[in-house]
Structures are given as C-alpha cells and as structure tokens.
Design a protein around this motif. Sequence first.
Motif, PDB file in Angstrom:
ATOM      1  N   GLU A 203       0.827  -1.203   0.000  1.00 58.92           N
ATOM      2  CA  GLU A 203       0.000   0.000   0.000  1.00 58.92           C
ATOM      3  C   GLU A 203       0.861   1.252   0.000  1.00 58.92           C
ATOM      4  O   GLU A 203       0.564   2.239  -0.686  1.00 58.92           O
ATOM      5  CB  GLU A 203      -0.932  -0.010   1.206  1.00 58.92           C
ATOM      6  N   ARG A 204       1.939   1.243   0.744  1.00 53.18           N
ATOM      7  CA  ARG A 204       2.815   2.418   0.786  1.00 53.18           C
ATOM      8  C   ARG A 204       3.516   2.631  -0.553  1.00 53.18           C
ATOM      9  O   ARG A 204       3.754   3.780  -0.959  1.00 53.18           O
ATOM     10  CB  ARG A 204       3.841   2.260   1.907  1.00 53.18           C
ATOM     11  N   LEU A 205       3.849   1.528  -1.231  1.00 51.76           N
ATOM     12  CA  LEU A 205       4.459   1.661  -2.549  1.00 51.76           C
ATOM     13  C   LEU A 205       3.474   2.264  -3.538  1.00 51.76           C
ATOM     14  O   LEU A 205       3.852   3.083  -4.390  1.00 51.76           O
ATOM     15  CB  LEU A 205       4.939   0.290  -3.040  1.00 51.76           C
ATOM     16  N   ARG A 206       2.214   1.887  -3.422  1.00 48.35           N
ATOM     17  CA  ARG A 206       1.200   2.440  -4.329  1.00 48.35           C
ATOM     18  C   ARG A 206       0.948   3.925  -4.065  1.00 48.35           C
ATOM     19  O   ARG A 206       0.422   4.638  -4.933  1.00 48.35           O
ATOM     20  CB  ARG A 206      -0.112   1.666  -4.180  1.00 48.35           C
ATOM     21  N   MET A 207       1.297   4.402  -2.894  1.00 47.70           N
ATOM     22  CA  MET A 207       1.104   5.806  -2.545  1.00 47.70           C
ATOM     23  C   MET A 207       2.183   6.710  -3.148  1.00 47.70           C
ATOM     24  O   MET A 207       2.050   7.934  -3.133  1.00 47.70           O
ATOM     25  CB  MET A 207       1.101   5.964  -1.018  1.00 47.70           C
ATOM     26  N   LEU A 208       3.249   6.126  -3.694  1.00 46.79           N
ATOM     27  CA  LEU A 208       4.318   6.921  -4.297  1.00 46.79           C
ATOM     28  C   LEU A 208       3.789   7.657  -5.526  1.00 46.79           C
ATOM     29  O   LEU A 208       2.853   7.195  -6.180  1.00 46.79           O
ATOM     30  CB  LEU A 208       5.486   6.012  -4.702  1.00 46.79           C
ATOM     31  N   PRO A 209       4.368   8.818  -5.866  1.00 45.94           N
ATOM     32  CA  PRO A 209       3.923   9.558  -7.064  1.00 45.94           C
ATOM     33  C   PRO A 209       4.211   8.749  -8.333  1.00 45.94           C
ATOM     34  O   PRO A 209       5.370   8.424  -8.609  1.00 45.94           O
ATOM     35  CB  PRO A 209       4.757  10.843  -7.015  1.00 45.94           C
ATOM     36  N   PRO A 210       3.193   8.416  -9.097  1.00 45.46           N
ATOM     37  CA  PRO A 210       3.363   7.579 -10.298  1.00 45.46           C
ATOM     38  C   PRO A 210       4.291   8.178 -11.343  1.00 45.46           C
ATOM     39  O   PRO A 210       4.922   7.435 -12.103  1.00 45.46           O
ATOM     40  CB  PRO A 210       1.938   7.443 -10.848  1.00 45.46           C
ATOM     41  N   ASP A 211       4.377   9.509 -11.385  1.00 47.21           N
ATOM     42  CA  ASP A 211       5.240  10.108 -12.394  1.00 47.21           C
ATOM     43  C   ASP A 211       6.718   9.891 -12.085  1.00 47.21           C
ATOM     44  O   ASP A 211       7.557   9.884 -12.993  1.00 47.21           O
ATOM     45  CB  ASP A 211       4.940  11.607 -12.523  1.00 47.21           C
ATOM     46  N   LEU A 212       7.043   9.694 -10.805  1.00 50.11           N
ATOM     47  CA  LEU A 212       8.432   9.447 -10.413  1.00 50.11           C
ATOM     48  C   LEU A 212       8.734   7.954 -10.266  1.00 50.11           C
ATOM     49  O   LEU A 212       9.873   7.524 -10.465  1.00 50.11           O
ATOM     50  CB  LEU A 212       8.745  10.153  -9.090  1.00 50.11           C
ATOM     51  N   PHE A 213       7.725   7.162  -9.899  1.00 50.67           N
ATOM     52  CA  PHE A 213       7.922   5.738  -9.662  1.00 50.67           C
ATOM     53  C   PHE A 213       6.871   4.919 -10.429  1.00 50.67           C
ATOM     54  O   PHE A 213       6.107   4.164  -9.827  1.00 50.67           O
ATOM     55  CB  PHE A 213       7.806   5.431  -8.165  1.00 50.67           C
ATOM     56  N   PRO A 214       6.820   5.066 -11.749  1.00 46.66           N
ATOM     57  CA  PRO A 214       5.760   4.385 -12.508  1.00 46.66           C
ATOM     58  C   PRO A 214       5.795   2.868 -12.379  1.00 46.66           C
ATOM     59  O   PRO A 214       4.752   2.225 -12.234  1.00 46.66           O
ATOM     60  CB  PRO A 214       6.011   4.834 -13.951  1.00 46.66           C
ATOM     61  N   HIS A 215       6.974   2.290 -12.428  1.00 41.22           N
ATOM     62  CA  HIS A 215       7.082   0.831 -12.378  1.00 41.22           C
ATOM     63  C   HIS A 215       6.840   0.302 -10.958  1.00 41.22           C
ATOM     64  O   HIS A 215       6.226  -0.758 -10.782  1.00 41.22           O
ATOM     65  CB  HIS A 215       8.450   0.381 -12.882  1.00 41.22           C
TER      66      HIS A 215
END
Length: 256
Positions: free
Chosen positions: A207-219
Amino acid sequence: MAGRRAARDAISRDQWAALIAAGSTGPETGGRRAAGREKTPLTVERIVDAALDAVEESGFEDLTMRVVATRLGTGPASLYAHVRNRAELGDLLIGRLCSQVALPAPDPACWRDQFMDVCAQLRDRFLRYPGVAQAALAVVPADLATLRVGEGLLAILLAGGTPARQAAWAADAAFLYVTGYCLEASAARRQSTDADGRVIDRAEIAERLRMLPPDLFPHTVAHARELTSGTGHDRFAFTLSLLLQGLVRAGEPPVA
C-alpha cells in the motif's frame, strides 16, 4: 567467507595455527572448547549455551559479556578467561550453529539440491536466534565448524563441475546471502509496527508503494504487488537458484 577482510581484533596467524592444531581431532571439538573442560565448571561450551539462550530470548544486538555472565551466575571477568571478547563469542556462536549443519557426500547427480539444502539448514539455524547472523559478518571466521560449512559448499559445487574460482566465489556469495537474508528477517521481526502502531506487513508495504507519485515511480507503483509477493522462503530459493543457474551457464562452452 575467505573473501572477507579481517577485523581489527582478528586472531594472529600463530593463534590461527594453534587453533588448527588443537582442532585436528574434529570440527565439533575445537581447541578453545576442549581446553579446561574438566578443570573448571565454567567452560566455553557453557558460555556458548548461555549466550545462545540469551540471543534466542532477546536477540543478538542485546548480547553482552555481562548478560552471559549473569546467566551463568558469575562476573564478566570470569568469562574473559575463556573467551577474549564479544567478537570471539559471536564467532563461537556461529561455529556452534554451523556444527549442526549436516553436510552430504557431494553427488554430481544432485549437487544443486544438496547445495540448496545446506544453505537452508544454515538459514533455519540462524533464524532461530534473531540477529545472530550479524556475528558471521563481524570477523574472518576462526571456528573450524564454520569453515567446515564453507568446505562443504565448495565440495558440492566442484562435484557439479563448477570451475574452482567460480565455485569459491559462489560458495562465499551464498554464505553472505544467507546471513543477509537472516539479518533482514530479524530486523523485520524487531520492527513489526510503525509509530502509529500499524503492523508493517506485506500488505502495508504494498500500500505504501502504491502511494508513491506515479510520475516518479511508474514501475514501482504498477508492480507493487509483484515487489511484495512471495511467501515463506520463496525468495530465498529463487535467489539461490539464480546463482546456481548462472554457474551452469558459466561452465558451458561458448556458443559459436
């Protein structure tokens, strides 16, 4: 193991030679352990027993010579007559656990399974005593029982047809991976909740990984489930299997 640098308090070459000579009767009864066993009730064996009990109860990070001495009903000074310092005590603990690992007669027909089994045995013994794997990284091992495991892993790889240098490096890499794997598992057990008391399990990490900004951590965001997948020792087996596959490929003749 042989690739590690010696710590500042590592034993001298003369002391090393004396240990080998004293331990030539077998890896289970190293010279330091046999010395004075019948002359005094306080022996290295008793010290190691008490230390392992303390680690199993409170973890290796909290282990001190004073803690062990208290368990034995004596003072730390009494321990120093048998064990020089905490680093040597850690070496003895690793040696004790390594002495419990059963090594097979190397068989070219099943060398991969044999290698995995020895690593799994070592893993299970380290995991029983939280954080004890840290002692395996502290100094160049002097306990013959520890070196016996390295010898066994090397023999298995050589029996499988692995070239000597690759076998030596792979055996050392496997030992380092086992210790690192166990240290991570111990750390996870010690810190199982966050500051809010929330359990930090696989689902929470995902869940915490999914909270990361997708533009910086898309994969990372897209594959949070895969990054946190795996049950039991799946990743342990996966990583060592990759190591062995690499050895097989390295030993194959080049493609024309």
